[in-house]
Design an enzyme around this catalytic site. Structure first.
Site, PDB file in Angstrom:
ATOM      1  N   GLU A 103       0.544  65.706   3.317  1.00 50.43           N
ATOM      2  CA  GLU A 103      -0.502  66.142   4.233  1.00 50.43           C
ATOM      3  C   GLU A 103      -1.776  65.414   3.811  1.00 50.43           C
ATOM      4  O   GLU A 103      -2.176  65.507   2.649  1.00 50.43           O
ATOM      5  CB  GLU A 103      -0.676  67.666   4.105  1.00 50.43           C
ATOM      6  CG  GLU A 103      -1.599  68.216   5.142  1.00 50.43           C
ATOM      7  CD  GLU A 103      -1.806  69.728   5.018  1.00 50.43           C
ATOM      8  OE1 GLU A 103      -1.092  70.372   4.225  1.00 50.43           O
ATOM      9  OE2 GLU A 103      -2.698  70.237   5.706  1.00 50.43           O
ATOM     10  N   ARG A 117       9.327  72.386  -8.390  1.00 48.06           N
ATOM     11  CA  ARG A 117       8.243  71.410  -8.400  1.00 48.06           C
ATOM     12  C   ARG A 117       7.920  70.958  -9.812  1.00 48.06           C
ATOM     13  O   ARG A 117       8.225  71.646 -10.787  1.00 48.06           O
ATOM     14  CB  ARG A 117       6.990  71.949  -7.709  1.00 48.06           C
ATOM     15  CG  ARG A 117       6.356  73.144  -8.386  1.00 48.06           C
ATOM     16  CD  ARG A 117       5.245  73.714  -7.526  1.00 48.06           C
ATOM     17  NE  ARG A 117       4.066  72.889  -7.536  1.00 48.06           N
ATOM     18  CZ  ARG A 117       3.455  72.420  -6.442  1.00 48.06           C
ATOM     19  NH1 ARG A 117       3.914  72.706  -5.253  1.00 48.06           N
ATOM     20  NH2 ARG A 117       2.372  71.694  -6.546  1.00 48.06           N
ATOM     21  N   LYS A 148      -3.904  70.365  -4.751  1.00 50.48           N
ATOM     22  CA  LYS A 148      -4.920  69.498  -4.155  1.00 50.48           C
ATOM     23  C   LYS A 148      -6.243  70.233  -3.991  1.00 50.48           C
ATOM     24  O   LYS A 148      -7.302  69.645  -4.171  1.00 50.48           O
ATOM     25  CB  LYS A 148      -4.436  68.995  -2.790  1.00 50.48           C
ATOM     26  CG  LYS A 148      -3.589  67.732  -2.907  1.00 50.48           C
ATOM     27  CD  LYS A 148      -3.232  67.187  -1.542  1.00 50.48           C
ATOM     28  CE  LYS A 148      -1.978  67.815  -1.014  1.00 50.48           C
ATOM     29  NZ  LYS A 148      -1.497  67.302   0.252  1.00 50.48           N
TER      30      LYS A 148
HETATM   31  P1  ATP Z   1      -0.748  70.863  -2.713  1.00 54.74           P
HETATM   32  O1  ATP Z   1      -0.308  72.279  -2.846  1.00 54.74           O
HETATM   33  O2  ATP Z   1      -1.288  70.268  -3.949  1.00 54.74           O
HETATM   34  O3  ATP Z   1      -1.607  70.609  -1.515  1.00 54.74           O
HETATM   35  P2  ATP Z   1       1.482  70.131  -1.214  1.00 54.74           P
HETATM   36  O4  ATP Z   1       2.862  70.439  -1.624  1.00 54.74           O
HETATM   37  O5  ATP Z   1       0.892  70.987  -0.171  1.00 54.74           O
HETATM   38  O6  ATP Z   1       0.584  70.061  -2.488  1.00 54.74           O
HETATM   39  P3  ATP Z   1       1.941  67.903   0.471  1.00 54.74           P
HETATM   40  O7  ATP Z   1       1.032  66.781   0.795  1.00 54.74           O
HETATM   41  O8  ATP Z   1       2.297  68.868   1.522  1.00 54.74           O
HETATM   42  O9  ATP Z   1       1.299  68.635  -0.763  1.00 54.74           O
HETATM   43  O10 ATP Z   1       3.238  67.363  -0.260  1.00 54.74           O
HETATM   44  C1  ATP Z   1       3.987  66.236   0.119  1.00 54.74           C
HETATM   45  C2  ATP Z   1       5.321  66.324  -0.553  1.00 54.74           C
HETATM   46  O11 ATP Z   1       5.167  66.292  -1.965  1.00 54.74           O
HETATM   47  C3  ATP Z   1       6.036  67.625  -0.209  1.00 54.74           C
HETATM   48  O12 ATP Z   1       7.372  67.346   0.095  1.00 54.74           O
HETATM   49  C4  ATP Z   1       5.916  68.441  -1.464  1.00 54.74           C
HETATM   50  O13 ATP Z   1       7.007  69.302  -1.611  1.00 54.74           O
HETATM   51  C5  ATP Z   1       5.877  67.367  -2.552  1.00 54.74           C
HETATM   52  N1  ATP Z   1       5.184  67.838  -3.745  1.00 54.74           N
HETATM   53  C6  ATP Z   1       3.915  68.271  -3.825  1.00 54.74           C
HETATM   54  N2  ATP Z   1       3.621  68.693  -5.064  1.00 54.74           N
HETATM   55  C7  ATP Z   1       4.745  68.495  -5.812  1.00 54.74           C
HETATM   56  C8  ATP Z   1       5.103  68.738  -7.187  1.00 54.74           C
HETATM   57  N3  ATP Z   1       4.223  69.261  -8.050  1.00 54.74           N
HETATM   58  N4  ATP Z   1       6.351  68.423  -7.584  1.00 54.74           N
HETATM   59  C9  ATP Z   1       7.225  67.883  -6.718  1.00 54.74           C
HETATM   60  N5  ATP Z   1       6.960  67.636  -5.422  1.00 54.74           N
HETATM   61  C10 ATP Z   1       5.738  67.940  -4.963  1.00 54.74           C
HETATM   62 MG    MG Z   2       1.129  71.225   1.753  1.00 54.93          MG
END
Ligand code: ATP
Ligand code: MG
Length: 622
Positions: A74, A317, A327
């Site tokens: 995102e 994760r 983020k």
């Molecule tokens: P945040 O909570 O930091 O905003 P997010 O999961 O919402 O992180 P996205 O941009 O939606 O961030 O994530 C893109 C991809 O990266 C998704 O498939 C998510 O599952 C994966 N991802 C994000 N953080 C991790 C992590 N700590 N370990 C493994 N995969 C991750």
């Molecule tokens: Mg997200």
């Protein structure tokens, strides 16, 4: 959407040809994919050449990609180390099984997304070496076109899907207030209560949905909900909201829409339009899986999507000790100036890790070693990242001497040995001890050299083998010297260390072994050494789990996470280019800062090095 393309070779990994075919450690996702391939679960799939609905793909070719995975960031912040794991995982699974990985900007939320983040994500993806995912990168002939997509391009289909559900009695407009909706949702042990608006006719719902789309209703006045089961034990199945009214300008679609899909509705549709087979996400989404399946089944029944639908799989994760990977919290660190920006070398963003000196190879090695499991909650020690860095960089990093806390050493008998105080003795050293083909570096030893302040002790503690009065050490790649004492200032601080040089003991000459010493120290010549700014980093947080138990992570910021020293370095380092890696002997791995460092050849430059990590894990015993 575009027409079917010519069959192409699968795999968007032009670089993969270079990677040796080492056996990969297995994990549960590999087992699932192998079983699916064996059973031909996806054998009959078709591909319309670009994302699209059921009829579009049905009119396409037999899908040349055996599987399709996706990395769907995102664009509401910079990518971090957890994303590196996710992209590595999705990309390498596709690569291994003759599939393709899609890069999809999940930009369906108009409020938080910005072009800056899209740009930073593309830059990080490119840096990691996945540039075959990017549409504007040169592609290898014969490989499939890149799959770089924006979810906001699917808004038309998403709305069509919403109308279909509404017409079919699977969705309704709810005018309860957010508070009423929350109260009527029930909780873990209590079933929810049906909304008084739940039994409107499909025709009425469709009419009001269109009014919502046409801007006839105020933001927040009503939502579209899936009609599933308010008594479901899974709260996510209690008529989840799928569309809301929000007058916001979207970075891609501008003001075309005043209603936007919810993430849980949009995401399965994005996967389906792209013919994803294995949709891999983190465990928080496990409870969303029933809705994911429900939605895609309904739309396949209606002929909007083809079967078989994508399937969602969850893994634990990545959590790294002393690191924050939310983020939102990373944004807070930037916005409140706790760090210098998204690319501050203490940040776990890919921009920060890059600037700090971590390499794509080290991050992938780390991702692979951190494992892929069905359960969550595990924390990976930060030391594993440093170990991966050392392993990836050590074979390539040019060696250099640097004195981080300089004090002058004067060789009092210099002119007696070399005929004049001005004489400079040329010295050489290998650029890499195990790679003679990398060549040699040269520098000069003179009457005065810089040494580490901590290499002199007036009264040596037990086991100290470096400089103290009467002791002999070798100046590395130079001569053996014998310490004679030190001068002090009025306050009693050591000003200059004094020593005598011992003739005929130069490294690499027959006399080198004539005097045995227990200590070897690094040094830089006063005559040819260069001044450099060296930035020494420590962990950003003092606690392994900075936000554990609801603690304010800002309360455990490490005040000593950055120390800047003025160091003296070997003359060759004026040729260092930004992002060149070095091992400073005795001190660890360093990188020339990608923004602030400039080569000094023309006398204009500024040498700035970041310490990535020490030679050994200095935290092991803390
Ligand atoms: P945040 O909570 O930091 O905003 P997010 O999961 O919402 O992180 P996205 O941009 O939606 O961030 O994530 C893109 C991809 O990266 C998704 O498939 C998510 O599952 C994966 N991802 C994000 N953080 C991790 C992590 N700590 N370990 C493994 N995969 C991750
Ligand atoms: Mg997200």
């Amino acid at each position: 959407m575009s027409s079917p393309s010519e069959p192409a070779k699968t795999g968007n990994a032009a670089k993969s040809a270079k990677t040796p075919d080492a056996p990969k450690p297995s994990n549960f996702l590999r087992h699932i994919i192998e079983a699916d391939l064996e059973n031909g679960a996806y054998a009959g799939r078709r591909w319309g050449g670009a994302p699209g609905d059921g009829p579009h793909h049905a009119a396409g070719i037999s899908d040349p990609a055996k599987i399709r995975t996706r990395f769907p960031p995102e664009p509401n912040g910079y990518l971090h180390i957890g994303h590196a794991k996710s992209i590595w995982l999705n990309f390498s699974l596709a690569e291994q099984y003759g599939g393709v990985c899609h890069l999809r900007f999940d930009d369906t939320n108009p409020e938080k997304e910005e072009q800056e983040y899209v740009d930073s994500i593309r830059e990080a993806v490119k840096w990691l070496g996945y540039d075959t995912l990017l549409a504007d990168q040169p592609q290898q002939p014969g490989t499939e076109q890149p799959h770089e997509y924006f979810a906001s391009n699917y808004f038309d289909f998403m709305y069509r899907a919403a109308e279909y559900l509404t017409e079919s009695g699977y969705a309704y407009v709810d005018e309860q207030t957010p508070e009423q909706m929350r109260a009527n949702r029930g909780d873990f042990g209590t079933p929810g209560t049906n909304s008084p608006f739940r039994d409107r006719t499909p025709a009425d719902n469709l009419r009001i949905l269109r009014e919502m789309r046409d801007g006839k209703h105020a933001d927040g006045s009503m939502v579209l909900r899936a009609k599933i089961d308010m008594a479901s034990p899974n709260i996510n199945m209690r008529d989840p909201t799928i569309y809301r009214i929000r007058r916001a300008t979207h970075h891609n679609t501008g003001d075309k829409w005043c209603i936007y899909p919810m993430y849980t509705f949009a995401h399965p549709l994005e996967d389906a339009l792209e013919q994803i087979t294995h949709s891999i996400c983190t465990l928080e989404f496990e409870d969303q899986r029933p809705f994911y399946d429900w939605l895609l089944e309904r739309l396949a029944e209606g002929g909007l999507l083809t079967a078989p639908p994508p399937r969602q799989y969850e893994f634990g994760r990545l959590n790294v000790g002393h690191v924050i990977t939310s983020k939102r919290k990373l944004r807070q660190l930037v916005e409140e100036n706790h760090v210098s920006g998204w690319d501050d070398p203490r940040m776990p963003t890919l921009a920060g890790l890059r600037r700090r000196g971590y390499t794509p190879e080290s991050l992938k090695l780390f991702a692979e070693r951190s494992g892929v499991t069905k359960t969550g909650g595990a924390w990976t020690d930060y030391a594993a990242l440093d170990a991966a860095l050392r392993e990836a960089v050590d074979p390539k990093a040019v060696r250099a001497m640097a004195v981080l806390e300089p004090i002058k050493l004067v060789l009092e008998n210099w002119s007696e040995v070399f005929g004049s105080d001005e004489h400079l003795e040329p010295c050489v050293a290998p650029r890499h001890p195990h790679h003679p083909e990398m060549g040699q570096r040269s520098f000069k030893l003179g009457k005065e050299v810089w040494i580490e302040r901590t290499d002199y002790e007036e009264t040596p503690p037990k086991g100290f083998f470096r400089l103290f009065p009467g002791n002999k050490v070798r100046l590395k790649y130079g001569y053996v010297i014998e310490c004679t004492g030190a001068t002090k200032d009025a306050a009693g601080n050591i000003e200059t260390v004094l020593a005598k040089i011992i003739a005929d003991t130069k490294s690499g000459t027959p006399g080198a072994d004539s005097v045995k010493v227990k200590g070897v120290i690094t040094w830089v010549g006063v005559a040819d050494g260069k001044s450099a700014e060296v930035r020494l980093y420590d962990r950003l947080f003092t606690e392994e789990q900075p936000d554990a138990g609801g603690r304010d992570f800002l309360s455990v910021l490490n005040p000593g996470s950055l120390t800047i020293v003025q160091a003296m370095v070997e003359p060759d380092l004026i040729n260092a280019a930004p992002e060149d890696h070095f091992q400073f002997e005795r001190h660890g791995f360093f990188v020339a800062d990608r923004h602030d460092h400039s080569s000094e050849q023309n006398g204009q430059g500024r040498l700035v090095f970041n310490r990535i990590t020490g030679l050994k894990d200095s935290w092991a015993n803390k």
